[in-house]
Structures are given as structure tokens and as C-alpha cells.
Design a protein around this motif. Structure first.
Motif, PDB file in Angstrom:
ATOM      1  N   SER A 152       0.511  13.991 -17.529  1.00  0.00           N
ATOM      2  CA  SER A 152       0.329  13.753 -19.328  1.00  0.00           C
ATOM      3  C   SER A 152       1.549  14.696 -19.638  1.00  0.00           C
ATOM      4  O   SER A 152       1.772  14.897 -20.792  1.00  0.00           O
ATOM      5  N   LYS A 153       2.298  15.398 -18.621  1.00  0.00           N
ATOM      6  CA  LYS A 153       3.273  16.520 -19.081  1.00  0.00           C
ATOM      7  C   LYS A 153       4.755  16.239 -19.110  1.00  0.00           C
ATOM      8  O   LYS A 153       5.471  16.873 -19.600  1.00  0.00           O
ATOM      9  N   LEU A 154       5.032  15.164 -18.286  1.00  0.00           N
ATOM     10  CA  LEU A 154       6.677  14.900 -18.316  1.00  0.00           C
ATOM     11  C   LEU A 154       7.077  14.114 -19.771  1.00  0.00           C
ATOM     12  O   LEU A 154       6.501  13.369 -20.079  1.00  0.00           O
ATOM     13  N   LYS A 155       8.213  15.069 -20.012  1.00  0.00           N
ATOM     14  CA  LYS A 155       8.914  14.116 -21.279  1.00  0.00           C
ATOM     15  C   LYS A 155       9.769  13.053 -20.749  1.00  0.00           C
ATOM     16  O   LYS A 155       9.867  13.084 -19.591  1.00  0.00           O
ATOM     17  N   PRO A 156       9.985  12.181 -21.585  1.00  0.00           N
ATOM     18  CA  PRO A 156      10.861  11.127 -21.321  1.00  0.00           C
ATOM     19  C   PRO A 156      12.200  11.211 -20.341  1.00  0.00           C
ATOM     20  O   PRO A 156      12.425  10.679 -19.317  1.00  0.00           O
ATOM     21  N   PHE A 157      12.908  12.498 -20.713  1.00  0.00           N
ATOM     22  CA  PHE A 157      14.116  12.668 -19.965  1.00  0.00           C
ATOM     23  C   PHE A 157      13.684  13.216 -18.689  1.00  0.00           C
ATOM     24  O   PHE A 157      14.365  13.173 -17.581  1.00  0.00           O
TER      25      PHE A 157
ATOM     26  N   ILE B 247       0.650  -1.241  -0.167  1.00  0.00           N
ATOM     27  CA  ILE B 247      -0.021  -0.073   0.160  1.00  0.00           C
ATOM     28  C   ILE B 247       0.805   1.468  -0.062  1.00  0.00           C
ATOM     29  O   ILE B 247       1.978   1.285   0.503  1.00  0.00           O
ATOM     30  N   SER B 248       0.421   2.253  -0.706  1.00  0.00           N
ATOM     31  CA  SER B 248       1.054   3.585  -0.642  1.00  0.00           C
ATOM     32  C   SER B 248      -0.001   4.810  -1.087  1.00  0.00           C
ATOM     33  O   SER B 248      -1.229   4.617  -0.743  1.00  0.00           O
ATOM     34  N   ILE B 249       0.387   5.929  -1.284  1.00  0.00           N
ATOM     35  CA  ILE B 249      -0.361   7.043  -1.895  1.00  0.00           C
ATOM     36  C   ILE B 249       0.482   7.496  -3.009  1.00  0.00           C
ATOM     37  O   ILE B 249       1.483   7.671  -3.195  1.00  0.00           O
ATOM     38  N   ASP B 250      -0.552   8.244  -3.897  1.00  0.00           N
ATOM     39  CA  ASP B 250      -0.075   8.661  -5.139  1.00  0.00           C
ATOM     40  C   ASP B 250       0.403   9.995  -5.282  1.00  0.00           C
ATOM     41  O   ASP B 250      -0.467  10.953  -5.011  1.00  0.00           O
ATOM     42  N   LEU B 251       1.730  10.131  -5.306  1.00  0.00           N
ATOM     43  CA  LEU B 251       2.172  11.690  -5.331  1.00  0.00           C
ATOM     44  C   LEU B 251       2.537  12.056  -6.507  1.00  0.00           C
ATOM     45  O   LEU B 251       3.322  11.356  -7.266  1.00  0.00           O
ATOM     46  N   LYS B 252       2.425  13.230  -6.640  1.00  0.00           N
ATOM     47  CA  LYS B 252       2.509  13.804  -8.057  1.00  0.00           C
ATOM     48  C   LYS B 252       3.957  14.307  -8.288  1.00  0.00           C
ATOM     49  O   LYS B 252       4.671  14.911  -7.270  1.00  0.00           O
ATOM     50  N   ALA B 253       4.647  14.002  -9.358  1.00  0.00           N
ATOM     51  CA  ALA B 253       5.856  14.289  -9.780  1.00  0.00           C
ATOM     52  C   ALA B 253       6.164  15.862 -10.210  1.00  0.00           C
ATOM     53  O   ALA B 253       5.173  16.405 -10.474  1.00  0.00           O
ATOM     54  N   GLY B 254       7.042  16.251 -10.502  1.00  0.00           N
ATOM     55  CA  GLY B 254       7.441  17.689 -11.057  1.00  0.00           C
ATOM     56  C   GLY B 254       8.364  18.321 -10.229  1.00  0.00           C
ATOM     57  O   GLY B 254       9.563  17.947  -9.800  1.00  0.00           O
ATOM     58  N   ASP B 255       7.592  19.336  -9.785  1.00  0.00           N
ATOM     59  CA  ASP B 255       8.578  20.257  -8.654  1.00  0.00           C
ATOM     60  C   ASP B 255       9.073  19.401  -7.366  1.00  0.00           C
ATOM     61  O   ASP B 255       8.034  18.980  -6.724  1.00  0.00           O
ATOM     62  N   ALA B 256      10.299  19.729  -6.983  1.00  0.00           N
ATOM     63  CA  ALA B 256      10.878  18.583  -6.047  1.00  0.00           C
ATOM     64  C   ALA B 256      10.333  19.323  -4.700  1.00  0.00           C
ATOM     65  O   ALA B 256      10.259  18.427  -3.870  1.00  0.00           O
TER      66      ALA B 256
END
Length: 234
Positions: A133-138, A73-82
């Protein structure tokens, strides 16, 4: 949560409790553009705080009452700004908010009890990184490396990846070349991160089918399978 675990837990082995609490708190209670339309720094911080505590309580329930199911189990955290990610990730890994947040917000930032801190640090079996839907592969590759460097060697599942179709006609949505290229790029990024030693464990696309979704006031499609909302949901 208890009802869902009791009915589905023998089949489902990977759980996340809340999807993207950052957006729920920031847009619902800070900016006021999502329900319930509040605009308050204090309420934003309290909403986020309560979601973290709620997650920890559900995780504790699962681990104690449904241990025989042998799930994670976990919680879904948004990537992006550190720094935004740290708002949620640091309490879950280290038991409290970043020192910078406490210095900037003072009493506006709620505090955890010692029991709550202990529960939080036992509530995340893996890191669920919501990439939208916004992160590029790199960018995805670097985000994976950053999570491991900041939060240790937990398994990382990439969640909620996908292509956003917005306002296009059906034939444009069904031309899947952009979606194919996006998924290829994302999976390449996961493979490259894994080759660099990042503990990548899995990948989840946003949705099997288009749901009912809105982004900035426009109907949005994010599923792998197109649903015609105007023709009996075919």
C-alpha cells in the motif's frame, strides 16, 4: 497445495504459492516482531531458503500432475528495494542467490543443489509483484521497468495493491476518494509501463472484503468492501 489444485484447479487459472516470503522471513525469523519471534540471521536465511524450495516443489507438482488444467503458477514477491527483491527473484530466474549475498554472508547463506536450481528456474510462469500500500504511481511504474530490465520479459502481474485504513472511524473509511485516486494512479502507472514495452499482464487489488489484519499493533483494513467487526460482520 495438492488438495487445493484438485478441488479448485478447473476454475482457478492463476496461482501464487506464498505471499511475500521476504516479510515472513525477515520479520518472523530476523527481527522477531512477527511469529515465531526469532532473531537470527541464520534462521532468517534458512526460512527464506526453505520457502523457495517449497514453492519450487509445489510448482513442479502443479505442472506435472495438473498440466491438463492449463494454469499458471508463481510466487508473490514484494516490490520496493531492488536488492531485497533479488534475494528471491535471482534464484527463481537464474538459479542462485546474488554473488553479493554470498560474499557478505558466506556459509550463513544456504546452498541449492543442482536439482533444486533447475526446479527453481522452471517454477515461475509469470512475475507476481506485490506492491503493498506504499508505492506511489511513479514508483510503481519504475518498479515494473526495473523488474523487466533485471529479470527478462516474463508477464508481470501486480498483486496486493491497496489503501490501508488504520484506526479510522467507519465514516472515514467509507469516504473512498483516497482509494479511488490510488487505484486510478496505479492503473495509470500500469498503462504507462505497458506503453513503454513492459509486459504488464494484470492487476489484483489487495482484497474484496476487509479481513482480520494488524499493522504495527493497530487493526488494519485493506478491502474494497467495509466489514464492521463490531456489528455481526456486516
Amino acid at each position: 497445495a495438492d488438495a487445493v489444485f484438485s478441488r479448485l484447479g478447473d476454475a482457478v487459472k492463476i496461482w501464487t504459492t506464498i505471499e511475500d516470503p521476504l516479510t515472513l522471513a525477515s520479520l518472523g525469523y530476523g527481527a522477531g516482531v512477527h511469529a515465531p519471534g526469532r532473531r537470527s540471521v541464520k534462521e532468517k536465511m534458512l526460512a527464506a531458503h526453505n520457502m523457495l524450495i517449497a514453492h519450487a516443489r509445489v510448482a513442479k507438482l502443479y505442472k506435472e500432475k495438473y498440466k491438463r488444467q492449463r494454469g499458471q503458477i508463481s510466487i508473490d514477491l514484494k516490490a520496493g528495494d531492488a536488492e531485497a527483491l533479488a534475494w528471491f527473484a535471482r534464484p527463481l530466474v537464474y538459479g542462485d542467490y546474488p554473488d553479493r549475498m554470498r560474499a557478505e554472508l558466506g556459509d550463513v547463506l544456504p546452498s541449492f543443489s543442482e536439482d533444486e536450481k533447475a526446479a527453481l528456474t522452471q517454477s515461475m510462469d509469470f512475475f507476481a509483484l506485490n506492491v503493498g500500500s506504499k508505492l506511489k504511481p511513479f514508483q510503481l511504474r519504475e518498479a515494473l521497468k526495473s523488474v523487466q530490465a533485471r529479470y527478462g520479459d516474463k508477464e508481470i502481474f501486480v498483486t496486493d495493491d491497496g489503501v490501508l485504513d488504520q484506526g479510522q472511524a467507519m465514516n472515514a473509511c467509507l469516504n473512498d476518494q483516497a482509494r479511488i485516486e490510488h487505484i486510478d494512479g496505479s492503473l495509470d502507472a500500469l498503462r504507462e509501463a505497458k506503453e513503454k514495452g513492459v509486459n504488464v499482464a494484470g492487476y489484483f487489488y489487495r482484497a474484496m472484503f476487509d479481513d482480520v489484519d494488524w499493522v504495527e499493533g493497530v487493526s488494519a483494513r485493506r478491502g474494497l468492501v467495509y466489514i464492521d467487526h463490531k456489528d455481526d460482520l456486516r
